[in-house]
Scaffold this active site. Structure first.
Site, short mmCIF file in Angstrom:
data_model
loop_
_atom_site.label_atom_id
_atom_site.label_comp_id
_atom_site.label_asym_id
_atom_site.label_seq_id
_atom_site.Cartn_x
_atom_site.Cartn_y
_atom_site.Cartn_z
N ALA A 1 -35.01 21.21 -42.21
CA ALA A 1 -34.12 20.05 -42.29
C ALA A 1 -33.43 19.76 -40.96
O ALA A 1 -33.36 18.60 -40.53
CB ALA A 1 -33.08 20.29 -43.39
N GLU B 1 -34.30 16.34 -38.83
CA GLU B 1 -33.24 15.34 -38.69
C GLU B 1 -33.01 14.98 -37.23
O GLU B 1 -32.88 13.81 -36.88
CB GLU B 1 -31.95 15.84 -39.34
CG GLU B 1 -31.98 15.79 -40.86
CD GLU B 1 -30.66 16.11 -41.50
OE1 GLU B 1 -29.65 16.25 -40.78
OE2 GLU B 1 -30.61 16.22 -42.74
N MET C 1 -29.10 27.89 -47.69
CA MET C 1 -27.89 27.81 -46.86
C MET C 1 -27.46 26.36 -46.75
O MET C 1 -27.72 25.67 -45.77
CB MET C 1 -28.16 28.46 -45.51
CG MET C 1 -28.37 29.97 -45.64
SD MET C 1 -28.68 30.78 -44.08
CE MET C 1 -28.71 32.51 -44.58
N LEU C 2 -26.77 25.92 -47.79
CA LEU C 2 -26.36 24.53 -47.94
C LEU C 2 -24.88 24.47 -48.28
O LEU C 2 -24.36 25.32 -49.02
CB LEU C 2 -27.16 23.85 -49.05
CG LEU C 2 -28.69 23.84 -48.88
CD1 LEU C 2 -29.37 23.41 -50.16
CD2 LEU C 2 -29.07 22.92 -47.73
N HIS D 1 -32.13 -2.67 -63.63
CA HIS D 1 -33.09 -3.42 -62.82
C HIS D 1 -32.36 -4.53 -62.07
O HIS D 1 -31.50 -5.19 -62.65
CB HIS D 1 -34.17 -4.03 -63.72
CG HIS D 1 -35.10 -4.94 -62.98
ND1 HIS D 1 -36.15 -4.48 -62.23
CD2 HIS D 1 -35.13 -6.31 -62.86
CE1 HIS D 1 -36.80 -5.50 -61.71
NE2 HIS D 1 -36.20 -6.62 -62.07
#
Length: 471
Positions: free
Chosen positions: A189, A193, A323-324, A450
């Site tokens: 990640a 990024e 690890m977040l 919608h």
């Protein structure tokens, strides 16, 4: 005499400050020890400032492609220092907000570096630039001590960041100028990024990933779709490859790379980002002297934050993957509520969503198709492409995929995986569904508004059972 508390939290990052606030809410006399910045890496050098950078890149991209929307924009450009300044401002605002929340909840802030000296006791060495009202160095004690010291970038031998030519995410977040060329080592990640940000801003980007698949924790099919988009944007990706060494020059470096076929390549770039993961900050805390069980750099806990030493707890990155920040926050709440004696449930890591904020965005929760099959599950898989969704086409974002995985026998939702615009905002719908133990029948019967991107979630579920309408 040492100042005494019910709970002291070491570390003021997302896990630490959330645990401290929840402890105060439950009536505990609470303090949090922090040595550099409230909000931790996430608010100051991770989750938040990177999103600010990526937002600037996103707007720059739309300005460059204004004609695609029937608009015109002339002399489109950017000021790198202003982009960085905005990012730092966002972080500063949120860090100040954390201080306000701690004060509001009557949590004491102790400014300094903590070392555990005995069960229930710690010594704090004063640090510089304490916020107004913070306590300083000294001896402190608490019946319960929660360690939430986070993690730092991993460094590979011979490829250690020097902060000039080889960057970690710290340096990558505050460039003095945009490099013309960049090599990103690692495609998780963090790496992706930054690769996405710099490529959008015009930098020539090469990504080197040692594993065969980029975004290694994601579903293979989703990662393949993302890779195709990245390469279409001009990003060069070498998977199954590794950087074996570097030769540094005055204002550039040459990375020596061995590709998947064993061929050796020399790639000269202005800068290199080392994004090969993070390691927990377990050193220098006195954990070993107290007999705390540590395995492969991770403090071993029981799912409720408890270590093998009574009265000592660990949450967040030092307690293991994923690890977040949101995992750390939830662990902090579980830990404190367990201390209080409330009815709690251990952390179910299978229900923790993961989000990557590149372009296109990637989001997932639960088992990948491969993991589900390896677990011996008989599965049904549903897929729905963005090109079949009216809102996606109207937004000018027709590329992407929503994928759902169900247990064929029970209808249990085992996993959901997405790539495309705004999927990091959509994934929580599937997280809630998994936590409520929702079946495919209940999801099919749910009414989705919608026109929205969320309709693709509905169609993907129906596709798994041969009932998709718009495909």
């Amino acid at each position: 005499m040492a100042d005494t508390y019910d709970i002291i939290v070491i570390g003021g990052g997302p896990g630490g400050y959330v645990a401290a606030i929840r402890a105060a809410q439950l009536g505990f006399k609470t303090a949090v020890v922090e040595k550099s910045h409230l909000g931790g890496i996430c608010l100051n050098w991770g989750c938040i400032p990177t999103k600010a950078l990526l937002r600037s890149a996103e707007i720059y991209h739309y300005m460059e492609h204004a004609k695609d929307y029937g608009l015109s924009a002339e002399k489109v450009g950017f000021d790198a220092s202003a982009v960085v300044k905005r990012s730092r401002g966002v972080s500063a605002q949120l860090a100040t907000g954390v201080g306000f929340l701690l004060n509001k909840n009557k949590v004491d802030v102790i400014w300094g570096k903590a070392t555990l000296t005995a069960p229930g006791k710690l010594k704090v060495e004063a640090a510089q630039n304490p916020p107004k009202g913070a306590k300083g160095g000294g001896d402190y004690s608490a019946k319960h001590i929660i360690v939430a010291t986070g993690a730092r970038p991993r460094a590979l031998p011979g490829l250690e960041p020097d902060k000039k030519l080889i960057w970690t995410y710290f340096e990558a977040m505050v460039p003095e100028k945009m490099p013309k060329s960049l090599l990103v080592m690692g495609s998780g990640a963090i790496g992706i990024e930054f690769a996405s940000f710099y490529r959008t801003m015009g930098t020539e980007v090469t990504v080197v990933e040692v594993l065969p698949q980029i975004l290694p924790v994601e579903d293979e099919e989703i990662a393949a779709v993302a890779r195709k988009r990245f390469e279409k944007q001009g990003m060069k990706i070498l998977s199954g490859a590794k950087v074996t060494g570097v030769t540094k020059h005055a204002d550039s470096l040459t990375a020596h790379v061995e590709d998947a076929k064993g061929q050796k390549l020399d790639i000269t770039v202005d800068r290199m980002i080392s994004a090969v993961g993070v390691v927990g900050n377990v050193e220098g805390l006195g954990l070993e002297a107290l007999g705390v069980k540590i395995e492969r750099g991770i403090v071993v806990t029981d799912g409720y934050g408890r270590t093998n030493v009574p009265g000592l707890y660990a949450i967040g990155d030092i307690a293991g993957p994923p690890m977040l920040a949101h995992k750390a926050e939830h662990e902090g709440v579980i830990c404190v509520e367990t201390i209080k004696g409330l009815h709690t449930h251990p952390m179910d890591k299978n229900k923790i969503p993961g989000c990557t904020y590149c372009t296109p965005q990637i989001a997932s929760v639960g088992l990948t198709e491969k993991k589900a099959k390896e677990a011996g599950r008989e599965i049904k898989v549903g897929r729905f492409p963005f090109i079949g969704n009216g809102k996606a086409i109207a937004l000018g974002e027709p590329d992407g995929l929503v994928k759902t995985i169900f247990d064929a026998k029970t209808g249990e939702l085992l996993g959901a995986h997405m790539v495309g615009a705004e999927v990091t905002e959509l994934i929580q719908g599937f997280v809630v569904a998994m936590n409520l133990e929702t079946t495919e029948e209940e999801l099919i019967h749910a009414v989705f508004p919608h026109p929205t991107l969320s309709e693709m979630m509905h169609e993907s579920v129906m596709a798994a059972y041969g009932r998709a309408i718009h495909m």
